[in-house]
Scaffold this motif. Structure first.
Motif, mmCIF file in Angstrom:
data_model
loop_
_atom_site.group_PDB
_atom_site.id
_atom_site.type_symbol
_atom_site.label_atom_id
_atom_site.label_comp_id
_atom_site.label_asym_id
_atom_site.label_seq_id
_atom_site.Cartn_x
_atom_site.Cartn_y
_atom_site.Cartn_z
ATOM 1 N N LEU A 1 50.552 28.696 28.906
ATOM 2 C CA LEU A 1 51.169 27.513 29.068
ATOM 3 C C LEU A 1 51.722 27.369 30.067
ATOM 4 O O LEU A 1 52.777 28.038 30.473
ATOM 5 C CB LEU A 1 51.570 27.138 27.444
ATOM 6 N N SER B 1 53.284 26.779 21.352
ATOM 7 C CA SER B 1 52.367 26.961 20.575
ATOM 8 C C SER B 1 52.205 26.388 19.297
ATOM 9 O O SER B 1 51.537 25.739 18.592
ATOM 10 C CB SER B 1 51.455 28.299 20.631
ATOM 11 N N LEU C 1 52.534 22.905 18.977
ATOM 12 C CA LEU C 1 51.185 22.069 19.256
ATOM 13 C C LEU C 1 50.566 22.360 18.030
ATOM 14 O O LEU C 1 49.982 21.225 17.252
ATOM 15 C CB LEU C 1 50.607 22.804 20.245
ATOM 16 N N HIS C 2 50.625 23.626 17.311
ATOM 17 C CA HIS C 2 49.887 23.714 15.817
ATOM 18 C C HIS C 2 50.588 22.676 14.937
ATOM 19 O O HIS C 2 49.808 21.802 14.064
ATOM 20 C CB HIS C 2 49.963 24.881 15.533
ATOM 21 N N TRP D 1 50.882 15.485 21.495
ATOM 22 C CA TRP D 1 50.815 16.465 22.638
ATOM 23 C C TRP D 1 51.062 16.056 23.964
ATOM 24 O O TRP D 1 51.793 16.933 24.696
ATOM 25 C CB TRP D 1 49.083 16.971 22.509
ATOM 26 N N VAL E 1 47.123 21.158 27.527
ATOM 27 C CA VAL E 1 46.305 21.342 26.294
ATOM 28 C C VAL E 1 45.500 20.181 25.856
ATOM 29 O O VAL E 1 44.236 20.182 25.362
ATOM 30 C CB VAL E 1 47.217 21.437 24.939
ATOM 31 N N ASP F 1 42.832 23.467 16.237
ATOM 32 C CA ASP F 1 43.400 24.860 16.156
ATOM 33 C C ASP F 1 42.518 25.771 16.956
ATOM 34 O O ASP F 1 43.391 26.641 17.526
ATOM 35 C CB ASP F 1 43.164 25.236 14.707
ATOM 36 N N LEU G 1 43.885 25.468 20.678
ATOM 37 C CA LEU G 1 44.997 26.049 20.819
ATOM 38 C C LEU G 1 44.906 27.548 20.962
ATOM 39 O O LEU G 1 45.455 28.352 21.593
ATOM 40 C CB LEU G 1 46.127 25.576 19.588
ATOM 41 N N ALA H 1 43.723 28.948 23.934
ATOM 42 C CA ALA H 1 44.749 29.033 24.964
ATOM 43 C C ALA H 1 45.392 30.286 25.213
ATOM 44 O O ALA H 1 45.647 30.512 26.544
ATOM 45 C CB ALA H 1 45.750 28.029 24.764
#
Length: 587
Positions: A28, A320, A323-324, A422, A431, A556, A559, A562
């Motif tokens: 990231l 992360s 973001l989730h 996001w 993302v 999901d 992510l 990533a």
């Protein structure tokens, strides 16, 4: 050559640390990610270039790197120490395109393989590739090995690129070579000794406890007793002392009156430095002290140097996780809104209400609920005579359309909320680019929603049939018809939470639900109706959850793809703890 016999545990712990750094990913684009990546690469390089090879072969020759600023005379100094041209010196910069490692012929086996600096390709003999002396190249291009009996056995010299080179790759290689050295011979001049770039590296060497010698080069002839020179030496010595390098030996190299002979400084000019290096090479105890000091300093520096790496890894895991969490929160909000709208009477408006009123056959539901139930019984009684009940399918179609529109809107809203959340994150643009189509409703979503509602409606009819299995109940069910009762149950489900705001339109919808409820209670009884409505509502929400879970899982998966490793910081900390424990055990 021998393996280090007493550092097996330490070596194993460093190899584990090396493995962790090799597998570390900071994908990231967070503010500290660049620093973390650079820090991880620097420590990994030093493990490869110095710590691991030195621990594996503690008695290998001492590696001294001659480094410094542009124009300090490093290459000339190396050539003059050996009394032969082993490396290029010239006026054009940068002159040292490929670092040159000069070693004694007997020490060749230590350097011809990849024991140290394994990432650099080796070449041997001749001048630097790429043209005559003084030619330039955009970047350093490997390690050139030169075997010379003039190099004292037990010692090797590397002529490194300029630490302040105009070429980024050369600067990076210079720093890498210095991190691989047992000894750094720092070359500067009276005009350049206070420059910021080399002093940043010197400060790093002091923090790591590296062994350093300093050469004040290009001192004009006749200035040996000059007050200016004494002042410069005193100032330089003071800077070294304040920088934690007060114990570093300081040498002065005076230029010849008539210039260098054959590109070499007079022997007398380099004799003190040459004598010091010879003494170091010939004394195993002194060599060992230098090696041990630099090795200890490099090991001591690992926690500090890896702190920003671990911090960056922790930041990646936190980002992360957020973001989730954004996905979970966005879809939870959509789920809450959808559950409310499916059960608070929202659907009992518009087309669904109109078709239900047509089916019931009254627009005055508040005035005579009992009359409405009687009329409904008359309208569906045709089922007993084998004819289909009029009007049930339009209500079912309106329900399908209304539920599908709600599900689609709330799922699209969840995706929009995720996109907005996001976009506000530090790694948001990255993302969002990775997500692409995953932030849109998947292909075929509308067809799957329509199929979901049809399947649910069939399930509602199955509930009615199952509830009407008793003989007395079956007669009442048949008198109204399964379809009519099923539609009535759907209407009751859509107003089952009683969380309904006031207002004329919603009031009519509530009245419509009351007609259906009275009808169902007449057939099944109050308790049974409540249980049927609860089961039908739960079944609808379960089916919707399964459907909406598909676009949520896609996000999901984006992510996860990533590549953020949530446990990387913990494993790095554990590897460092193993190194510390091994050092204590070896002490």
């Amino acid at each position: 050559m021998s393996e280090a016999g007493d550092g097996g545990q330490l070596l194993a712990s460093l190899e584990r640390l090396r493995t962790e750094l090799d597998g570390l990913r900071l994908p990231l684009d967070l503010p500290d990610a660049g620093r973390g990546r650079a820090g991880a690469a620097a420590v990994r390089d030093q493990l490869d270039d110095y710590l691991l090879p030195r621990l594996r072969q503690i008695d290998a020759p001492l590696l001294a790197v001659v480094g410094g600023s542009t124009g300090a005379g490093k290459s000339t100094l190396v050539n003059s120490l050996l009394r032969e041209r082993v490396t290029r010196a010239g006026a054009l910069r940068p002159t040292t395109r490929s670092p040159v490692l000069a070693h004694h012929p007997d020490d060749a086996p230590w350097f011809t393989g990849d024991r140290v600096l394994p990432a650099l390709a080796r070449s041997t003999g001749g001048d630097e590739p790429g043209g005559p002396a003084g030619a330039t190249s955009p970047a350093a291009s490997g390690l050139r090995l030169v075997s010379s009996p003039a190099v004292p056995a037990g010692l090797a010299l590397i002529d490194a690129p300029d630490v302040d080179s105009v070429v980024d790759a050369n600067r990076a290689l210079a720093a890498q070579l210095l991190a691989a050295a047992d000894l750094w011979v720092f070359v500067t001049t009276a005009a350049r000794y206070a420059d910021a770039v080399p002093w940043d590296l010197l400060a790093g060497a002091a923090r790591r406890g590296a062994s350093v010698a300093v050469v004040l080069d290009r001192v004009p002839a006749g200035a040996g007793d000059d007050a200016v020179l004494r002042e410069v030496r005193a100032d330089l010595a003071g800077m070294l002392s304040r920088g934690g390098l007060g114990a570093a030996p300081l040498f002065t190299v005076v230029e010849a009156d008539g210039g260098d002979v054959d590109g070499l400084l007079p022997e007398a000019a380099v004799a003190p430095l040459r004598s010091w290096l010879d003494g170091l090479a010939g004394d195993a105890r002194r060599r060992s002290l230098v090696v041990r000091r630099t090795l200890t300093g490099a090991l001591d520096s690992l926690p500090e140097r890896l702190a920003p790496v671990a911090g960056a890894a922790s930041a990646q895991a936190s980002a992360s996780g957020l973001l989730h969490d954004d996905v979970v929160a966005a879809f939870a909000t959509g789920r809450e809104e959808l559950e409310t709208e499916l059960t608070d009477g929202t659907l009992l408006r518009g087309e669904v209400l109109a078709r239900w009123q047509e089916f019931v056959g009254t627009g005055e539901l508040f005035r005579s609920l009992d009359a409405a139930v009687g009329r409904l019984r008359d309208r569906v009684g045709a089922l007993v005579r084998g004819r289909p009940a009029p009007g049930a399918e339009p209500v079912g179609a309106a329900v399908r359309s209304g539920v599908a529109d709600l599900v689609r809107a709330r799922c699209a809203g969840a995706l929009d909320r995720t996109r907005d959340r996001w976009a506000s994150r530090p790694a948001g643009a990255q993302v969002l680019a990775l997500a692409g189509p995953a932030l849109e409703l998947p292909d075929g979503f509308d067809e799957r929603v329509a199929r979901l509602v049809r399947d649910w409606q069939r399930g509602v009819l199955d509930l009615v049939r199952a509830e009407g299995e008793g003989r007395r109940t079956r007669a009442r069910v048949l008198s109204f018809g399964v379809n009519a009762l099923g539609v009535a149950l759907m209407v009751v489900v859509f107003a089952s939470t009683a969380f309904i705001p006031t207002g004329a339109e919603v009031g009519v919808g509530l009245g419509a639900a009351a007609v259906g409820q009275r009808l169902l209670e007449a057939v099944f009884g109050d308790a049974a109706v409540r249980a049927l409505a609860a089961r039908a509502r739960a079944d609808l929400l379960r089916r919707v959850d399964e459907l909406v879970d598909v676009p949520r899982r896609r996000l999901d998966e984006v992510l996860d793809a990533a590549g953020v490793d949530d446990a990387a910081a913990d494993r790095l900390a554990a590897a460092l703890a193993d190194v510390a424990a091994a050092r204590r055990a070896d002490a």
